[in-house]
Design a protein around this motif. Structure first.
Motif, PDB file in Angstrom:
ATOM      1  N   ARG A   1       0.712  -1.519  -0.122  1.00 21.87           N
ATOM      2  CA  ARG A   1      -0.090  -0.180   0.059  1.00 21.87           C
ATOM      3  C   ARG A   1       1.160   1.335   0.096  1.00 21.87           C
ATOM      4  O   ARG A   1       1.831   1.095   0.685  1.00 21.87           O
ATOM      5  CB  ARG A   1      -1.162   0.324   1.168  1.00 21.87           C
ATOM      6  N   PRO A   2       0.879   2.144  -0.715  1.00 24.83           N
ATOM      7  CA  PRO A   2       1.445   3.701  -1.034  1.00 24.83           C
ATOM      8  C   PRO A   2       1.040   4.212   0.801  1.00 24.83           C
ATOM      9  O   PRO A   2       0.827   3.693   1.580  1.00 24.83           O
ATOM     10  CB  PRO A   2       0.527   4.207  -1.928  1.00 24.83           C
ATOM     11  N   ALA A   3       2.250   4.411   1.036  1.00 23.41           N
ATOM     12  CA  ALA A   3       2.960   4.961   2.222  1.00 23.41           C
ATOM     13  C   ALA A   3       2.204   6.369   3.029  1.00 23.41           C
ATOM     14  O   ALA A   3       1.969   6.211   3.859  1.00 23.41           O
ATOM     15  CB  ALA A   3       4.346   5.401   2.175  1.00 23.41           C
ATOM     16  N   GLY A   4       2.078   7.177   1.776  1.00 19.99           N
ATOM     17  CA  GLY A   4       0.419   8.300   2.284  1.00 19.99           C
ATOM     18  C   GLY A   4      -0.959   7.740   2.318  1.00 19.99           C
ATOM     19  O   GLY A   4      -1.757   8.456   2.950  1.00 19.99           O
ATOM     20  N   SER A   5      -1.061   6.223   2.105  1.00 21.24           N
ATOM     21  CA  SER A   5      -2.858   5.877   2.589  1.00 21.24           C
ATOM     22  C   SER A   5      -2.751   4.178   3.004  1.00 21.24           C
ATOM     23  O   SER A   5      -2.533   3.131   2.838  1.00 21.24           O
ATOM     24  CB  SER A   5      -3.576   5.569   1.450  1.00 21.24           C
ATOM     25  N   PRO A   6      -1.493   3.915   4.413  1.00 21.37           N
ATOM     26  CA  PRO A   6      -1.057   2.720   4.840  1.00 21.37           C
ATOM     27  C   PRO A   6      -2.006   1.657   5.045  1.00 21.37           C
ATOM     28  O   PRO A   6      -2.801   0.485   5.162  1.00 21.37           O
ATOM     29  CB  PRO A   6      -0.273   2.986   5.622  1.00 21.37           C
ATOM     30  N   TRP A   7      -3.315   2.624   5.494  1.00 22.04           N
ATOM     31  CA  TRP A   7      -5.186   1.987   5.844  1.00 22.04           C
ATOM     32  C   TRP A   7      -5.772   1.567   4.702  1.00 22.04           C
ATOM     33  O   TRP A   7      -6.881   1.056   5.115  1.00 22.04           O
ATOM     34  CB  TRP A   7      -5.016   2.711   6.719  1.00 22.04           C
ATOM     35  N   THR A   8      -5.373   1.772   3.726  1.00 22.42           N
ATOM     36  CA  THR A   8      -6.615   2.086   2.684  1.00 22.42           C
ATOM     37  C   THR A   8      -6.290   0.561   1.422  1.00 22.42           C
ATOM     38  O   THR A   8      -5.380   0.590   0.723  1.00 22.42           O
ATOM     39  CB  THR A   8      -6.807   3.149   1.894  1.00 22.42           C
ATOM     40  N   PRO A   9      -7.082  -0.580   1.650  1.00 16.33           N
ATOM     41  CA  PRO A   9      -7.042  -1.524   0.505  1.00 16.33           C
ATOM     42  C   PRO A   9      -6.868  -1.027  -0.968  1.00 16.33           C
ATOM     43  O   PRO A   9      -7.932  -0.006  -1.131  1.00 16.33           O
ATOM     44  CB  PRO A   9      -7.147  -2.263   1.341  1.00 16.33           C
ATOM     45  N   GLY A  10      -6.359  -1.175  -1.879  1.00 23.70           N
ATOM     46  CA  GLY A  10      -6.753  -1.230  -2.941  1.00 23.70           C
ATOM     47  C   GLY A  10      -7.252  -2.670  -3.967  1.00 23.70           C
ATOM     48  O   GLY A  10      -5.972  -3.009  -4.093  1.00 23.70           O
ATOM     49  N   THR A  11      -7.530  -2.113  -4.958  1.00 22.16           N
ATOM     50  CA  THR A  11      -7.837  -3.594  -5.834  1.00 22.16           C
ATOM     51  C   THR A  11      -6.087  -3.453  -7.061  1.00 22.16           C
ATOM     52  O   THR A  11      -6.319  -3.725  -7.800  1.00 22.16           O
ATOM     53  CB  THR A  11      -8.668  -3.884  -6.271  1.00 22.16           C
ATOM     54  N   SER A  12      -6.139  -2.869  -7.253  1.00 21.65           N
ATOM     55  CA  SER A  12      -5.061  -1.455  -8.138  1.00 21.65           C
ATOM     56  C   SER A  12      -3.220  -1.730  -7.725  1.00 21.65           C
ATOM     57  O   SER A  12      -2.366  -1.638  -7.607  1.00 21.65           O
ATOM     58  CB  SER A  12      -5.300   0.202  -8.821  1.00 21.65           C
ATOM     59  N   ASN A  13      -3.026  -1.952  -6.317  1.00 24.78           N
ATOM     60  CA  ASN A  13      -2.013  -2.065  -4.986  1.00 24.78           C
ATOM     61  C   ASN A  13      -1.436  -2.630  -5.859  1.00 24.78           C
ATOM     62  O   ASN A  13      -1.377  -3.762  -6.355  1.00 24.78           O
ATOM     63  CB  ASN A  13      -2.276  -2.112  -3.869  1.00 24.78           C
ATOM     64  N   TRP A  14       0.398  -2.569  -6.119  1.00 29.22           N
ATOM     65  CA  TRP A  14       0.840  -3.773  -5.602  1.00 29.22           C
ATOM     66  C   TRP A  14       0.556  -5.085  -5.165  1.00 29.22           C
ATOM     67  O   TRP A  14       0.211  -5.024  -3.286  1.00 29.22           O
ATOM     68  CB  TRP A  14       2.393  -3.435  -5.522  1.00 29.22           C
ATOM     69  N   ARG A  15       0.854  -6.721  -5.367  1.00 33.96           N
ATOM     70  CA  ARG A  15       0.459  -7.928  -4.727  1.00 33.96           C
ATOM     71  C   ARG A  15       1.895  -8.742  -4.601  1.00 33.96           C
ATOM     72  O   ARG A  15       2.692  -8.731  -6.103  1.00 33.96           O
ATOM     73  CB  ARG A  15      -0.526  -7.847  -4.632  1.00 33.96           C
ATOM     74  N   LEU A  16       2.395  -9.208  -3.767  1.00 32.27           N
ATOM     75  CA  LEU A  16       3.044 -10.363  -3.839  1.00 32.27           C
ATOM     76  C   LEU A  16       2.269 -11.474  -3.612  1.00 32.27           C
ATOM     77  O   LEU A  16       1.538 -11.481  -2.524  1.00 32.27           O
ATOM     78  CB  LEU A  16       4.303 -10.363  -2.909  1.00 32.27           C
ATOM     79  N   TYR A  17       2.131 -12.231  -4.266  1.00 29.65           N
ATOM     80  CA  TYR A  17       1.163 -13.661  -4.777  1.00 29.65           C
ATOM     81  C   TYR A  17       2.539 -15.029  -4.005  1.00 29.65           C
ATOM     82  O   TYR A  17       2.868 -15.206  -4.771  1.00 29.65           O
ATOM     83  CB  TYR A  17       0.373 -13.962  -5.613  1.00 29.65           C
TER      84      TYR A  17
END
Length: 68
Positions: A36-52
């Motif tokens: 999650r971007p450091a500016g919004s650490p509490w907000t999940p997002g479907t377009s955030n980077w993810r490590l599966y």
């Protein structure tokens, strides 16, 4: 359930941009690490980077991607 992963745990394993510019949350059920971007650490997002992270024996072992 999510677990916060400290930046110090990722140093040396990821480029510094992914370590310093993001907050890292591990989903304990899906074994997915969300960046999650450091500016919004509490907000999940479907377009955030993810490590599966796959189970042992499955190739590739892990996949980093950003959904579009």
């Amino acid at each position: 359930m999510l677990q916060l992963i400290p930046r110090s745990k990722l140093l040396g394993d990821f480029p510094s941009h992914f370590v310093e510019e993001y907050t890292h949350w591990l989903d304990l059920n899906s074994h997915e690490l969300e960046f999650r971007p450091a500016g919004s650490p509490w907000t999940p997002g479907t377009s955030n980077w993810r490590l599966y992270i796959n189970k042992p024996g499955i190739s590739p072992r892990a996949l980093l991607r950003k959904p579009s």
